[in-house]
Scaffold this active site. Sequence first.
Site, PDB file in Angstrom:
ATOM      1  CE  LYS A  53      -3.752  -2.592   1.980  1.00 44.26           C
ATOM      2  NZ  LYS A  53      -4.244  -3.257   3.182  1.00 44.26           N
ATOM      3  CD  GLN A  97      -3.476  -5.044   6.599  1.00 45.01           C
ATOM      4  OE1 GLN A  97      -3.644  -4.024   5.947  1.00 45.01           O
ATOM      5  NE2 GLN A  97      -3.579  -6.238   6.049  1.00 45.01           N
ATOM      6  CG  ASP A 120      -9.878  -0.704   4.802  1.00 46.69           C
ATOM      7  OD1 ASP A 120      -9.517  -1.011   3.653  1.00 46.69           O
ATOM      8  OD2 ASP A 120      -9.345  -1.131   5.830  1.00 46.69           O
TER       9      ASP A 120
END
Length: 287
Positions: A53, A97, A120
């Site tokens: 990322k 995460q 997200d």
Amino acid sequence: MSAQILDGKATSAAIKSDLTTRVAALRERGITPGLGTLLVGDDIGSQKYVAGKHRDCAAVGISSIRRDLPADASQKEIETAVRELNEDPECTGYIVQLPLPGGIDTNRVLELMDPAKDADGLHPMSLGRLVLNEPAPLPCTPHGIIVLLRRYGVEINGAHVVVVGRGTTVGRTLPLLLTRRSENATVTQCHTGTRELPEQLRRADIVVSAAGVPHLIKAEDIKPGAAVLDVGVSRNSEGKVVGDVDPGVAEVAGWLSPNPGGVGPMTRAMLLENVVRIAEQAAEPAS
Ligand SMILES: Nc1nc(=O)c2c([nH]1)NC[C@@H]1CN(c3ccc(C(=O)N[C@@H](CCC(=O)O)C(=O)O)cc3)C=[N+]21
């Protein structure tokens, strides 16, 4: 006959090139989008994803803010890191995460995030808005799946899609996206409790498997010409990614999204897209 590959790597590269232009336009106006990541623990897979990322961010001109905590971090330490990302003006969007280590209350952590910085699309507020058909950042993996199908001209409208899996990142959210009027698919959701999975699969025009069961999807269960997307992630004894789809499926399917090289890179591209969109919206608030 062999399936046409739904190439997520090539498609994500094209998307990233578009995003580079949008980021440059923001920078000209003095706005620098910044993606934050909060990673807890040293799971090798998670480390790799997060590193990927940040590499993507650098490639399109997004700055990145990386917060890593040890595997034994407390709930409180994690919550403090979330509050700091909420406050940090350089961080315009971020992700926590997943999965977080055992013993951590994940939903409490996600609820603490500023929904305006949800890169997200997995904040409870964003998920609620998705259910209510209100604008919100979309969950990256389901969004990536739809963009990939569209880029290759796979018909979604009216298609019967079988989704295998009930996790938050794909199984529970993909059906919500696919059944919007704009997609107009009919969805059957399957999971480990589904009786006669092969019978369900045989009726599908599109199969998306996110079960995490190696080679669950066999060629004999696929309607000839169907699109099959492999989203399952398991690792073999050598640490290599193994998908849900048996290699023999390539001989029957019309389209195949491989794993790796399919939905994974698309997920990353959609994350960047969310970050850029959030920054654009902040620059030009809806009147
Ligand atoms: N809050 C949160 N958001 C996520 O988006 C999230 C997460 N947690 N936890 C874990 C999963 C998994 N995930 C992947 C992203 C990219 C690839 C990817 O790009 N994979 C490459 C290869 C990678 C390799 O070989 O290891 C590919 O498919 O070609 C894979 C998996 C995001 N996830």
